[in-house]
Write an enzyme that holds these catalytic residues in place. Structure first.
Site: not given
Ligand code: GRF
Length: 221
Positions: A17-18, A69, A113
């Site tokens: 979603s981000n 890694r 975060h």
């Molecule tokens: C978000 O809460 C972000 O802060 C964390 O992982 C989650 C990712 O959500 N790092 P999305 O995949 O962007 O919906």
């Protein structure tokens, strides 16, 4: 201030979603740049589908196919360098990056975060915030260094923790703010307005320093 369009590489492991907020902000020219490549370590990540729908090159590099890694990270670096990205954004990327990755893009990796860092680094942080009993929770966009969620802070948003919150409702309230501050932080980078001075990120050419205090519970009944 002249703005150079930037090429963004996004790493995501899940829903994305981000990533969507970033794609949408590029589409509305609220970010002067484009997402040039989306990489995921998870073949089932919906983030990959979001990228394809937006017409952005997307590729899965499955960490399970790599012996360690560092070898995995070098593969990510190669793909991002080939795509000539200026900035790497971690958007729900659930793998710790090694110095092999971080050093290759030093000062050019951002993460979002879901806590007010340095409180609650790591995983399941909305639950930790609830259990701790904080009144204000929130999210942080920061540059990535070799520590766990320790890099210099670019932007933060605070939200109240309400009496009947659970992990889901608090996460949703925080996520809404993530979608606002992540594109903004990327645009500040694209505009060349972020200057790293030690641990501090200076914001150049800011018209206003004004912000409102968020007090919770409110002082008035
Ligand atoms: C978000 O809460 C972000 O802060 C964390 O992982 C989650 C990712 O959500 N790092 P999305 O995949 O962007 O919906």
């Amino acid at each position: 201030m002249a703005t150079q369009p930037i090429r963004i590489g996004a790493l995501a492991s899940g829903n994305g979603s981000n990533l969507q907020a970033i794609l949408d902000a590029c589409g509305r020219a609220e970010i002067s740049g484009e997402v040039a490549l989306v990489l995921s370590n998870n073949p089932d990540a919906f983030a990959l589908e979001r990228a394809r729908r937006a017409g952005v090159p997307a590729r899965c590099i499955d960490h399970r196919h790599y012996s360690d890694r560092e070898t995995f990270d070098r593969e990510l670096v190669a793909a991002l360098q080939q795509a000539q990205v200026d900035l790497v954004v971690l958007a729900g990327f659930m793998r710790r990056l090694t110095p092999a990755f971080v050093d290759a893009f030093e000062g050019r990796i951002m993460n979002i975060h879901p806590s007010l860092l340095p409180a609650f680094p790591g995983l399941h942080v909305q639950r930790q915030a609830l259990e701790y009993g904080v009144r204000l929770a929130g999210c942080t966009v920061h540059f990535v260094d070799n520590g766990l969620d320790t890099g210099p802070i670019i932007l933060q948003a605070a939200v109240p923790v309400l009496e009947d919150d659970n992990e889901e409702s608090l996460s949703a309230r925080i996520l809404e703010q993530e979608h606002r501050i992540y594109p903004r932080a990327i645009q500040l980078f694209a505009q060349g307005r972020l200057r790293l001075e030690g641990r501090r990120v200076r914001l150049l050419d800011s018209a206003s320093q004004a912000s409102t205090a968020l007090i919770h519970p409110p002082l008035t009944p």
